[in-house]
Design an enzyme around this catalytic site. Structure first.
Site, PDB file in Angstrom:
ATOM      1  N   CYS A 281       0.684  -1.156   0.245  1.00 22.72           N
ATOM      2  CA  CYS A 281      -0.483  -0.071  -0.451  1.00 22.72           C
ATOM      3  C   CYS A 281       1.077   1.311  -0.101  1.00 22.72           C
ATOM      4  O   CYS A 281       0.647   2.251  -0.843  1.00 22.72           O
ATOM      5  CB  CYS A 281      -1.116   0.280   1.106  1.00 22.72           C
ATOM      6  SG  CYS A 281      -2.290  -1.091   0.882  1.00 22.72           S
TER       7      CYS A 281
ATOM      8  N   ARG B  19      -8.103  -4.392  -3.568  1.00 27.30           N
ATOM      9  CA  ARG B  19      -7.122  -3.118  -4.365  1.00 27.30           C
ATOM     10  C   ARG B  19      -8.273  -2.688  -5.417  1.00 27.30           C
ATOM     11  O   ARG B  19      -7.957  -3.346  -6.667  1.00 27.30           O
ATOM     12  CB  ARG B  19      -5.563  -3.597  -4.910  1.00 27.30           C
ATOM     13  CG  ARG B  19      -4.839  -3.703  -3.527  1.00 27.30           C
ATOM     14  CD  ARG B  19      -3.497  -3.654  -3.815  1.00 27.30           C
ATOM     15  NE  ARG B  19      -2.942  -4.241  -2.943  1.00 27.30           N
ATOM     16  CZ  ARG B  19      -2.072  -3.745  -2.101  1.00 27.30           C
ATOM     17  NH1 ARG B  19      -2.545  -2.713  -2.146  1.00 27.30           N
ATOM     18  NH2 ARG B  19      -1.665  -4.466  -0.814  1.00 27.30           N
TER      19      ARG B  19
HETATM   20  C1  BEZ Z   1       0.321  -4.880   2.055  1.00 26.81           C
HETATM   21  O1  BEZ Z   1       1.549  -4.894   1.571  1.00 26.81           O
HETATM   22  O2  BEZ Z   1      -0.072  -2.980   1.157  1.00 26.81           O
HETATM   23  C2  BEZ Z   1      -0.511  -5.051   2.297  1.00 26.81           C
HETATM   24  C3  BEZ Z   1      -0.286  -7.450   2.249  1.00 26.81           C
HETATM   25  C4  BEZ Z   1      -1.710  -7.842   2.528  1.00 26.81           C
HETATM   26  C5  BEZ Z   1      -2.123  -7.811   2.875  1.00 26.81           C
HETATM   27  C6  BEZ Z   1      -3.241  -6.220   3.124  1.00 26.81           C
HETATM   28  C7  BEZ Z   1      -1.477  -5.336   2.847  1.00 26.81           C
END
Ligand code: BEZ
Length: 215
Positions: free
Chosen positions: A52, A129
């Site tokens: 993110c 996402r």
């Molecule tokens: C992330 O790295 O943004 C992420 C990865 C897995 C679940 C939620 C966020």
């Protein structure tokens, strides 16, 4: 029917659902924010997570370029406003990048549910996402959904926005892997006369129904 299936998934061509939400830029009514410009509305699973952070900082870096394309940005996650502000500050300190665009603090999941961003097979507590391309008439024009562990592609987001704007402006279509500046597809002729006319044109033609031109 459970709490996740008891709402409609938005579709391409629908009017984008309106809402009022608390954001890092204060309370915003979506229909007001959307007035007269495109909005790229995107969700991320959680603040202070690695993928993110790469995505949201890239949106911030490119905010001016989106503005040049008449598009405003709006983010969302199921986190509090305090978490958002702490994360914005953390990214500013660590990366020197300020997320100026509003990020919705959707702790009651109201907006996430409205836009089908909560997909319980993936997560019941974090938004997937999603990217919604919403035109100045508040119509949903393109939707992307990515899972939690795969980051989006900023080039593709720009390419899709450019393609939508070019097809609107010129009444054409964009072929596979089209990029700005390349030839576009002319809509197929609707009469035999138009088909014959087309044969005399200088279009790049595979056949009468598959013709390309430069803009
Ligand atoms: C992330 O790295 O943004 C992420 C990865 C897995 C679940 C939620 C966020």
């Amino acid at each position: 029917m459970d709490e996740f299936t008891n709402y409609n998934m938005p579709r391409i061509g629908d009017t984008a659902p309106d809402f009022e939400a608390n954001t890092t830029q204060g309370m915003i009514k979506f229909s007001e924010y959307n007035k007269g410009s495109w909005v790229i509305l995107f969700s991320h699973p959680a603040d202070f997570t690695p993928v993110c952070t790469t995505e949201m900082s890239a949106f911030a870096v490119n905010e001016e370029k989106f503005g040049e394309m008449d598009a405003k940005l709006m983010g969302l996650s199921i986190d509090s406003i305090h978490s958002h502000i702490a994360w914005v500050n953390n990214v500013r300190k660590n990366m020197g990048i300020l997320m100026k665009f509003p990020i919705i603090a959707d702790i009651d999941m109201k907006v996430a549910k409205l836009y089908g961003m909560l997909q319980p097979g993936e997560s019941e507590t974090a938004a997937v996402r999603a990217v919604f391309f919403i035109d100045p008439k508040r119509k949903i024009r393109l939707i992307m959904y990515y899972p939690l562990n795969v980051g989006r592609n900023m080039d593709e987001i720009f390419r899709a926005l450019e393609a939508l704007q070019v097809t609107d402006k010129h009444g054409v279509a964009c072929p596979l892997n089209w990029r700005a500046g390349e030839k576009v597809i002319v809509p197929p002729p609707k009469t035999v006369e138009a088909m014959e006319e087309r044969e005399k044109s200088d279009y790049e033609m595979i056949d009468f129904y598959l013709a390309k031109k430069s803009l």
